[in-house]
Write a protein that holds these residues in place. Structure first.
Motif, PDB file in Angstrom:
ATOM      1  N   PRO A 126       0.827  -1.208   0.000  1.00 21.33           N
ATOM      2  CA  PRO A 126       0.000   0.000   0.000  1.00 21.33           C
ATOM      3  C   PRO A 126       0.867   1.267   0.000  1.00 21.33           C
ATOM      4  CG  PRO A 126      -0.180  -1.171   2.113  1.00 21.33           C
ATOM      5  CD  PRO A 126       0.757  -1.941   1.243  1.00 21.33           C
ATOM      6  N   ALA A 127       0.256   2.346  -0.409  1.00 26.72           N
ATOM      7  CA  ALA A 127       0.927   3.647  -0.383  1.00 26.72           C
ATOM      8  C   ALA A 127       1.358   3.979   1.045  1.00 26.72           C
ATOM      9  CB  ALA A 127      -0.006   4.732  -0.912  1.00 26.72           C
ATOM     10  N   GLY A 128       2.532   4.566   1.156  1.00 27.64           N
ATOM     11  CA  GLY A 128       3.034   5.002   2.455  1.00 27.64           C
ATOM     12  C   GLY A 128       3.721   3.923   3.268  1.00 27.64           C
ATOM     13  N   VAL A 129       3.750   2.694   2.750  1.00 32.97           N
ATOM     14  CA  VAL A 129       4.394   1.587   3.447  1.00 32.97           C
ATOM     15  C   VAL A 129       5.760   1.331   2.816  1.00 32.97           C
ATOM     16  CG1 VAL A 129       4.244  -0.900   3.917  1.00 32.97           C
ATOM     17  CG2 VAL A 129       2.206   0.539   4.100  1.00 32.97           C
ATOM     18  N   ARG A 130       6.758   1.203   3.640  1.00 34.51           N
ATOM     19  CA  ARG A 130       8.114   0.934   3.172  1.00 34.51           C
ATOM     20  C   ARG A 130       8.172  -0.452   2.523  1.00 34.51           C
ATOM     21  NH1 ARG A 130      13.353   2.559   4.782  1.00 34.51           N
ATOM     22  NH2 ARG A 130      14.850   0.855   4.615  1.00 34.51           N
ATOM     23  N   CYS A 131       8.748  -0.549   1.336  1.00 36.54           N
ATOM     24  CA  CYS A 131       8.920  -1.826   0.657  1.00 36.54           C
ATOM     25  C   CYS A 131       9.921  -2.678   1.434  1.00 36.54           C
ATOM     26  CB  CYS A 131       9.428  -1.596  -0.770  1.00 36.54           C
ATOM     27  SG  CYS A 131       9.705  -3.125  -1.690  1.00 36.54           S
ATOM     28  N   VAL A 132       9.641  -3.974   1.549  1.00 35.84           N
ATOM     29  CA  VAL A 132      10.558  -4.865   2.266  1.00 35.84           C
ATOM     30  C   VAL A 132      11.889  -5.005   1.537  1.00 35.84           C
ATOM     31  CG1 VAL A 132       8.725  -6.177   3.388  1.00 35.84           C
ATOM     32  CG2 VAL A 132       9.663  -6.989   1.226  1.00 35.84           C
ATOM     33  N   GLN A 133      11.933  -4.651   0.268  1.00 35.84           N
ATOM     34  CA  GLN A 133      13.180  -4.745  -0.494  1.00 35.84           C
ATOM     35  C   GLN A 133      14.034  -3.481  -0.394  1.00 35.84           C
ATOM     36  OE1 GLN A 133      14.371  -7.480  -1.695  1.00 35.84           O
ATOM     37  NE2 GLN A 133      12.521  -8.601  -1.151  1.00 35.84           N
ATOM     38  N   GLY A 182      16.642  -1.498   1.376  1.00 42.71           N
ATOM     39  CA  GLY A 182      17.686  -1.795   2.347  1.00 42.71           C
ATOM     40  C   GLY A 182      17.908  -0.671   3.351  1.00 42.71           C
ATOM     41  N   GLU A 183      18.722  -0.958   4.340  1.00 38.46           N
ATOM     42  CA  GLU A 183      19.074   0.043   5.363  1.00 38.46           C
ATOM     43  C   GLU A 183      19.704   1.283   4.734  1.00 38.46           C
ATOM     44  OE1 GLU A 183      18.473  -0.019   8.710  1.00 38.46           O
ATOM     45  OE2 GLU A 183      17.312  -1.827   8.316  1.00 38.46           O
TER      46      GLU A 183
END
Length: 94
Positions: free
Chosen positions: A35-42, A44-45
């Motif tokens: 969803p919009a506004g959610v950081r993608c798990v891919q 990186g730091e």
């Protein structure tokens, strides 16, 4: 004299394009997209895409090309611009 235009480069430690927009296609680790506004798990730091250039990277992501218009001068400006683009192109009210 020829003008040598340098392409706009991603800003270090930004990742706005991997956070602000929704992505409807599967992403490794996010099979239903994000969803919009959610950081993608891919993301990186170091705020860089871990699957950049890989075939499993969504086409939507590859279509986002950094530009001053989209990225502005700060991550905050990029988040605002991308958030507004998300709102304007969403089939449902956001």
């Amino acid at each position: 004299m020829l003008s040598t235009s340098v392409p706009f480069q991603c800003r270090p430690q930004c990742g706005a394009c991997c956070t602000a927009p929704s992505i409807t296609s599967p992403i490794p680790g996010m099979p239903n997209g994000k969803p919009a506004g959610v950081r993608c798990v891919q993301l990186g730091e170091d705020e860089r895409c871990r699957i950049f250039g890989q075939p499993e990277r969504p086409a939507f992501c590859g279509g986002l090309q950094p530009s001053h218009e989209m990225c502005g001068d700060t991550r905050t400006q990029a988040m605002v611009w991308l958030g507004e683009l998300e709102r304007l192109t969403s089939p449902e009210p956001v």
